[in-house]
Scaffold this active site. Structure first.
Site, PDB file in Angstrom:
ATOM      1  N   LYS A 195      49.719  22.061  69.491  1.00  0.00           N
ATOM      2  CA  LYS A 195      48.954  22.202  68.129  1.00  0.00           C
ATOM      3  C   LYS A 195      47.938  21.002  68.139  1.00  0.00           C
ATOM      4  O   LYS A 195      47.994  20.309  69.099  1.00  0.00           O
ATOM      5  CB  LYS A 195      49.987  21.985  67.009  1.00  0.00           C
ATOM      6  CG  LYS A 195      50.586  20.809  66.976  1.00  0.00           C
ATOM      7  CD  LYS A 195      51.862  20.618  65.755  1.00  0.00           C
ATOM      8  CE  LYS A 195      52.683  19.381  65.749  1.00  0.00           C
ATOM      9  NZ  LYS A 195      53.362  19.417  64.469  1.00  0.00           N
TER      10      LYS A 195
ATOM     11  N   ARG B 245      60.413  20.363  54.208  1.00  0.00           N
ATOM     12  CA  ARG B 245      58.816  21.015  54.236  1.00  0.00           C
ATOM     13  C   ARG B 245      58.611  22.553  54.174  1.00  0.00           C
ATOM     14  O   ARG B 245      58.448  22.831  53.029  1.00  0.00           O
ATOM     15  CB  ARG B 245      58.429  20.519  55.741  1.00  0.00           C
ATOM     16  CG  ARG B 245      56.836  20.842  55.874  1.00  0.00           C
ATOM     17  CD  ARG B 245      56.538  20.027  57.231  1.00  0.00           C
ATOM     18  NE  ARG B 245      57.292  20.446  58.332  1.00  0.00           N
ATOM     19  CZ  ARG B 245      57.042  19.809  59.437  1.00  0.00           C
ATOM     20  NH1 ARG B 245      55.920  18.672  59.742  1.00  0.00           N
ATOM     21  NH2 ARG B 245      57.810  19.954  60.734  1.00  0.00           N
TER      22      ARG B 245
ATOM     23  N   TYR C 201      27.290  -2.777  59.467  1.00  0.00           N
ATOM     24  CA  TYR C 201      27.142  -2.622  58.029  1.00  0.00           C
ATOM     25  C   TYR C 201      27.991  -3.545  57.107  1.00  0.00           C
ATOM     26  O   TYR C 201      29.011  -3.920  57.586  1.00  0.00           O
ATOM     27  CB  TYR C 201      27.650  -1.355  57.583  1.00  0.00           C
ATOM     28  CG  TYR C 201      26.688   0.024  58.163  1.00  0.00           C
ATOM     29  CD1 TYR C 201      25.617   0.170  57.402  1.00  0.00           C
ATOM     30  CD2 TYR C 201      27.335   0.845  58.972  1.00  0.00           C
ATOM     31  CE1 TYR C 201      24.929   1.204  57.736  1.00  0.00           C
ATOM     32  CE2 TYR C 201      26.515   1.898  59.419  1.00  0.00           C
ATOM     33  CZ  TYR C 201      25.200   2.302  58.790  1.00  0.00           C
ATOM     34  OH  TYR C 201      24.549   2.937  59.095  1.00  0.00           O
TER      35      TYR C 201
ATOM     36  N   MET D 182      29.084   5.153  62.075  1.00  0.00           N
ATOM     37  CA  MET D 182      29.722   6.657  62.316  1.00  0.00           C
ATOM     38  C   MET D 182      29.500   7.083  63.812  1.00  0.00           C
ATOM     39  O   MET D 182      30.416   7.797  64.392  1.00  0.00           O
ATOM     40  CB  MET D 182      28.567   7.495  61.579  1.00  0.00           C
ATOM     41  CG  MET D 182      29.147   9.196  61.775  1.00  0.00           C
ATOM     42  SD  MET D 182      28.083  10.136  60.775  1.00  0.00           S
ATOM     43  CE  MET D 182      28.556   9.833  59.063  1.00  0.00           C
TER      44      MET D 182
END
Length: 391
Positions: free
Chosen positions: A38, A136, A267, A315
């Site tokens: 998965k 779950r 940043y 990013m």
């Protein structure tokens, strides 16, 4: 240097994958093995990983969602594919069209599948999920569930492939709760047997259980993270299984500059040079899964030494202080996750400093990072999702 468009890539060592599967097979003996692939095989590329698994003794595959199963079918993967999550009613047709084995959470769900299968004159194999303590999905462990599963087994065109559950704490030192879960699992199974409910297979063992709970192997085990070379947690006994990480994340330096003492990087001006510094820029960032949570904590391997990542991770780029690692040039290779020259900074290390687990670190690596599959030291396949390119 990787020459295909972007100087950032994952190297997937298929020899290590084969080694890991061999170690797991030695551990489980004659039990059947379903490879859990998965989340794009935990970030390693589901299609290519599936092919290698099937060549090395894995007989079935498991994914989380229908889309992942369809991707495998469209790439000519023909073995049984189990979907571990619940597929919405609107897509039951696709289950039939692609010969997928779904989880059945209720009688009403199974009834709809049965009617659909009957209308198409097909038989569908399903998996019954039990909630033994994960909270779950799945049937509760009670008499009502026994009755409901019994009714499902009598539906036309439905065959119960497995009774499955999932451990929630098998990777912890204290195995009491896992033993309690397994006791519940066996209890419900035994009640079904008494009612002559036919169950083809039983499966509950995940990676941690494979390592430390051999009594829970049943018929079919479901390794996940251990196939990719990482242990489920720091609490398992690593001596129980020898495995090797199969992925290395690399990049090439794209820019080098000298900044004076007092200069800021990134940043928010979060990092200030306290000396004249040589700064190298790498062309990947948090959009590639190299998270901002690594601020002030990450390091890379370059020129046989560690170099700290400085400033907020952008990013698409990040900066590294290479002042102390010798001459660095554009094009030099950098290891961001993995091992080289006797140094290691892998997914476990990143997980520890960011407060998460290796699973998340691996799965975060974005699909715009190309994958190079390596066997015998040679690149045998390149996968670039962004331009849908295979070579």
């Amino acid at each position: 240097m990787f020459q295909k468009y972007r100087p950032v890539w994952e190297e997937i060592n298929l020899d290590n994958l084969v080694y890991n599967i061999g170690q797991i097979k030695s551990k489980i003996g004659n039990k059947e093995l379903i490879g859990v692939i998965k989340a794009d095989a935990y970030g390693h590329g589901a299609v290519e990983i599936a092919k290698v698994l099937l060549e090395n003794g894995v007989s079935r595959l498991a994914v989380a969602i229908l889309d992942e199963a369809i991707e495998l079918r469209k790439n000519k993967i023909k073995v049984p594919i189990m979907v571990l999550g619940i597929i919405p009613h609107a897509f039951l047709d696709e289950i039939m069209n692609y010969d997928i084995e779904p989880i059945v959470p209720s009688y009403s769900y199974a009834s709809k599948l049965s009617k659909l299968a009957e209308s198409k004159d097909k038989k569908i194999k399903v998996h019954i999920a039990l909630d033994t303590g994960m909270g779950r999905i799945g049937f509760s462990i009670d008499p009502n569930s026994v009755e409901e599963i019994g009714k499902i087994s009598k539906l036309p065109n439905i065959e119960i492939q497995s009774l499955f559950s999932h451990f929630s704490t098998a990777d912890e030192t204290d195995k009491a709760y896992s033993c309690e879960q397994f006791k519940k699992y066996k209890l419900l199974y035994e009640e079904l047997v008494k009612k002559n409910v036919k169950i083809n297979m039983r499966t509950i063992s995940n990676s941690a259980a494979i390592m430390e709970l051999p009594d829970t192997y049943c018929d079919l085990v479901r390794p996940g993270i251990i196939m990719y070379g990482y242990y489920p947690s720091t609490e398992v006994d690593k001596n129980n299984l020898s495995i090797k990480p199969i992925m290395t994340l690399k990049a090439n330096v794209v820019y080098v500059k000298v900044l004076e003492s007092g200069s800021y990087i990134g940043y928010g001006r979060k990092f200030k040079c306290n000396r004249k510094s040589v700064i190298a820029t790498l062309p990947l960032g948090y959009a590639d899964g190299y998270t901002r949570r690594l601020f002030g904590k990450a390091k890379v391997i370059i020129n046989g030494k560690f170099a700290p990542v400085v400033g907020n991770i952008c990013m698409d780029q990040c900066m590294v202080d290479v002042t102390d690692v010798g001459e660095v040039n554009i094009g030099d290779e950098v290891v961001l996750i993995g091992e080289k020259d006797g140094l290691k900074f892998n997914a476990d290390d990143i997980a520890e400093i960011t407060g998460t687990i290796s699973y998340e670190v691996l799965c975060m690596i974005g699909r715009r990072v190309p994958k190079l599959y390596i066997k015998g030291g040679e690149v045998v396949k390149i996968k670039n999702y962004v331009i849908s390119s295979d070579s």
